[in-house]
Design a protein around this motif. Structure first.
Motif, PDB file in Angstrom:
ATOM      1  N   ALA A 133      43.996  65.614  58.714  1.00 20.26           N
ATOM      2  CA  ALA A 133      43.008  66.388  59.469  1.00 20.26           C
ATOM      3  C   ALA A 133      42.679  65.669  60.770  1.00 20.26           C
ATOM      4  CB  ALA A 133      41.742  66.573  58.638  1.00 20.26           C
ATOM      5  N   LEU A 134      42.112  66.402  61.707  1.00 17.33           N
ATOM      6  CA  LEU A 134      41.753  65.811  62.991  1.00 17.33           C
ATOM      7  C   LEU A 134      40.842  64.584  62.841  1.00 17.33           C
ATOM      8  CD1 LEU A 134      41.918  65.878  66.065  1.00 17.33           C
ATOM      9  CD2 LEU A 134      40.011  67.505  66.062  1.00 17.33           C
ATOM     10  N   PRO A 135      39.818  64.616  61.983  1.00 15.30           N
ATOM     11  CA  PRO A 135      38.991  63.410  61.825  1.00 15.30           C
ATOM     12  C   PRO A 135      39.792  62.184  61.388  1.00 15.30           C
ATOM     13  CG  PRO A 135      37.855  65.300  60.912  1.00 15.30           C
ATOM     14  CD  PRO A 135      39.245  65.763  61.238  1.00 15.30           C
ATOM     15  N   ASP A 136      40.856  62.389  60.578  1.00 12.70           N
ATOM     16  CA  ASP A 136      41.716  61.267  60.181  1.00 12.70           C
ATOM     17  C   ASP A 136      42.370  60.644  61.408  1.00 12.70           C
ATOM     18  OD1 ASP A 136      41.269  61.835  57.424  1.00 12.70           O
ATOM     19  OD2 ASP A 136      42.865  63.341  57.478  1.00 12.70           O
ATOM     20  N   LEU A 137      42.834  61.486  62.307  1.00 14.28           N
ATOM     21  CA  LEU A 137      43.511  60.999  63.508  1.00 14.28           C
ATOM     22  C   LEU A 137      42.537  60.335  64.467  1.00 14.28           C
ATOM     23  CD1 LEU A 137      45.853  64.062  64.063  1.00 14.28           C
ATOM     24  CD2 LEU A 137      46.525  61.795  63.233  1.00 14.28           C
ATOM     25  N   LEU A 138      41.339  60.884  64.573  1.00 15.87           N
ATOM     26  CA  LEU A 138      40.334  60.285  65.456  1.00 15.87           C
ATOM     27  C   LEU A 138      39.947  58.895  64.963  1.00 15.87           C
ATOM     28  CD1 LEU A 138      38.033  63.371  66.157  1.00 15.87           C
ATOM     29  CD2 LEU A 138      39.912  62.483  67.555  1.00 15.87           C
ATOM     30  N   ARG A 139      39.790  58.752  63.640  1.00 10.79           N
ATOM     31  CA  ARG A 139      39.449  57.433  63.092  1.00 10.79           C
ATOM     32  C   ARG A 139      40.578  56.444  63.316  1.00 10.79           C
ATOM     33  NH1 ARG A 139      37.095  60.526  58.945  1.00 10.79           N
ATOM     34  NH2 ARG A 139      39.034  60.441  57.740  1.00 10.79           N
ATOM     35  N   ALA A 140      41.803  56.878  63.084  1.00 13.63           N
ATOM     36  CA  ALA A 140      42.946  55.969  63.192  1.00 13.63           C
ATOM     37  C   ALA A 140      43.201  55.530  64.625  1.00 13.63           C
ATOM     38  CB  ALA A 140      44.191  56.631  62.610  1.00 13.63           C
ATOM     39  N   TRP A 192      52.436  59.600  58.112  1.00  6.60           N
ATOM     40  CA  TRP A 192      53.391  59.044  57.157  1.00  6.60           C
ATOM     41  C   TRP A 192      52.757  58.923  55.781  1.00  6.60           C
ATOM     42  CZ3 TRP A 192      56.402  53.938  58.593  1.00  6.60           C
ATOM     43  CH2 TRP A 192      57.489  53.775  57.724  1.00  6.60           C
ATOM     44  N   SER A 193      51.520  58.505  55.729  1.00  2.08           N
ATOM     45  CA  SER A 193      50.840  58.311  54.445  1.00  2.08           C
ATOM     46  C   SER A 193      50.351  59.619  53.833  1.00  2.08           C
ATOM     47  CB  SER A 193      49.647  57.362  54.625  1.00  2.08           C
ATOM     48  OG  SER A 193      50.079  56.077  55.020  1.00  2.08           O
ATOM     49  N   ARG A 194      49.922  60.567  54.678  1.00  5.44           N
ATOM     50  CA  ARG A 194      49.259  61.765  54.167  1.00  5.44           C
ATOM     51  C   ARG A 194      50.100  63.033  54.263  1.00  5.44           C
ATOM     52  NH1 ARG A 194      43.747  61.126  53.589  1.00  5.44           N
ATOM     53  NH2 ARG A 194      43.442  63.376  53.822  1.00  5.44           N
ATOM     54  N   LEU A 205      50.888  65.725  68.966  1.00  4.31           N
ATOM     55  CA  LEU A 205      50.775  64.315  68.599  1.00  4.31           C
ATOM     56  C   LEU A 205      51.731  63.985  67.464  1.00  4.31           C
ATOM     57  CD1 LEU A 205      49.535  61.525  68.711  1.00  4.31           C
ATOM     58  CD2 LEU A 205      47.569  62.396  67.401  1.00  4.31           C
ATOM     59  N   PHE A 206      51.872  64.901  66.519  1.00 12.05           N
ATOM     60  CA  PHE A 206      52.802  64.673  65.418  1.00 12.05           C
ATOM     61  C   PHE A 206      54.232  64.543  65.929  1.00 12.05           C
ATOM     62  CE2 PHE A 206      55.603  66.409  62.037  1.00 12.05           C
ATOM     63  CZ  PHE A 206      55.414  65.406  61.103  1.00 12.05           C
ATOM     64  N   LEU A 207      54.617  65.393  66.870  1.00 15.48           N
ATOM     65  CA  LEU A 207      55.972  65.302  67.422  1.00 15.48           C
ATOM     66  C   LEU A 207      56.180  63.975  68.153  1.00 15.48           C
ATOM     67  CD1 LEU A 207      56.540  68.928  68.752  1.00 15.48           C
ATOM     68  CD2 LEU A 207      57.346  67.924  66.603  1.00 15.48           C
ATOM     69  N   ARG A 208      55.144  63.512  68.856  1.00 16.94           N
ATOM     70  CA  ARG A 208      55.231  62.199  69.505  1.00 16.94           C
ATOM     71  C   ARG A 208      55.412  61.105  68.455  1.00 16.94           C
ATOM     72  NH1 ARG A 208      52.846  61.357  74.672  1.00 16.94           N
ATOM     73  NH2 ARG A 208      53.186  59.141  74.294  1.00 16.94           N
ATOM     74  N   VAL A 253      49.811  56.340  69.302  1.00 17.56           N
ATOM     75  CA  VAL A 253      50.880  57.093  68.645  1.00 17.56           C
ATOM     76  C   VAL A 253      51.289  56.408  67.344  1.00 17.56           C
ATOM     77  CG1 VAL A 253      53.292  57.816  68.835  1.00 17.56           C
ATOM     78  CG2 VAL A 253      51.741  58.136  70.770  1.00 17.56           C
ATOM     79  N   GLU A 254      51.393  55.075  67.373  1.00 17.07           N
ATOM     80  CA  GLU A 254      51.778  54.346  66.167  1.00 17.07           C
ATOM     81  C   GLU A 254      50.733  54.506  65.061  1.00 17.07           C
ATOM     82  OE1 GLU A 254      53.285  49.923  64.720  1.00 17.07           O
ATOM     83  OE2 GLU A 254      52.555  50.220  66.752  1.00 17.07           O
ATOM     84  N   ARG A 255      49.460  54.445  65.425  1.00 15.72           N
ATOM     85  CA  ARG A 255      48.410  54.624  64.420  1.00 15.72           C
ATOM     86  C   ARG A 255      48.452  56.037  63.835  1.00 15.72           C
ATOM     87  NH1 ARG A 255      44.975  52.141  68.634  1.00 15.72           N
ATOM     88  NH2 ARG A 255      44.943  49.884  68.263  1.00 15.72           N
ATOM     89  N   ALA A 256      48.646  57.010  64.702  1.00 11.72           N
ATOM     90  CA  ALA A 256      48.758  58.389  64.225  1.00 11.72           C
ATOM     91  C   ALA A 256      49.980  58.555  63.328  1.00 11.72           C
ATOM     92  CB  ALA A 256      48.845  59.345  65.415  1.00 11.72           C
TER      93      ALA A 256
END
Length: 204
Positions: A39-46, A31-33, A64-67, A23-26
């Protein structure tokens, strides 16, 4: 405290990962973007999760964003509670609160601004869940400020004519505006001087 969650892999073998770390990585990606630009690939990488694991744990991007937003809010309010600890003098607490916001305007993190402000500007008018969280956060901040100003008033430290609730509302608007202005050309010295000048209007 972080905890491990087991999700089912495509082959049926449970895979454990630290949910709060994910959750923190997401949160940092959003926060940055921003929400829409993430995009989903950004979240998968993070998060270092597979698509299946991410969906199994969090449901979808919006969930996930709400979390992540809830995590940001909890962290911010916990920090404010430390700064405004009732065991310290209320004016000292208010100065610590403002100094903390000024400090968070520094460097790369400062240029990201406040996730809640950015989210409110991007989504609050079209997303009821985001609107509820943003409004609740600002109300919680305001209530904490009002309590600190009320304690300052009881200690004889509030200037004549200053009403705690109004002063609290002004201070919340100021610190969130400060995060926006500091994304451009404001320096820490200027921000701190402005914060001190504002608080000095409220206290004696």
């Amino acid at each position: 405290m972080s905890h491990q969650t087991a999700v089912q892999s495509p082959r049926g073998r449970p895979r454990s990962f630290d949910v709060e770390a994910a959750v923190e990585r997401a949160m940092n990606v959003f926060w940055s973007r921003g929400y829409h630009a993430t995009a989903l690939p950004d979240l998968l990488r993070a998060t270092k999760l597979s698509r299946g694991s991410l969906y199994a744990a969090f449901g979808d991007k919006h969930s996930l964003f709400l979390r992540a937003l809830d995590r940001y809010i909890a962290d911010a309010l916990a920090r404010i509670d430390v700064e405004l600890d009732p065991r310290r003098a209320p004016v000292d607490g208010l100065r610590a609160y403002l100094a903390g916001y000024v400090e968070r305007t520094r460097g790369a993190n400062g240029r990201r601004g406040c996730l809640l402000v950015a989210t409110a500007m991007e989504l609050a008018g079209q997303d009821a869940e985001v609107n509820r969280r943003a409004a609740g956060f600002f109300r919680a901040m305001e209530a904490r400020m009002a309590d600190a100003f009320s304690r300052a008033e009881a200690a004889g430290k509030l200037a004549d004519g200053v009403e705690p609730a109004s002063a609290a509302r002004i201070l919340v608007c100021f610190v969130e505006g400060l995060r926006v202005v500091a994304k451009t050309a404001s320096t820490q010295t200027t921000s701190q001087a402005t914060a001190d000048a504002l608080l000095d209007r409220f206290i004696r």
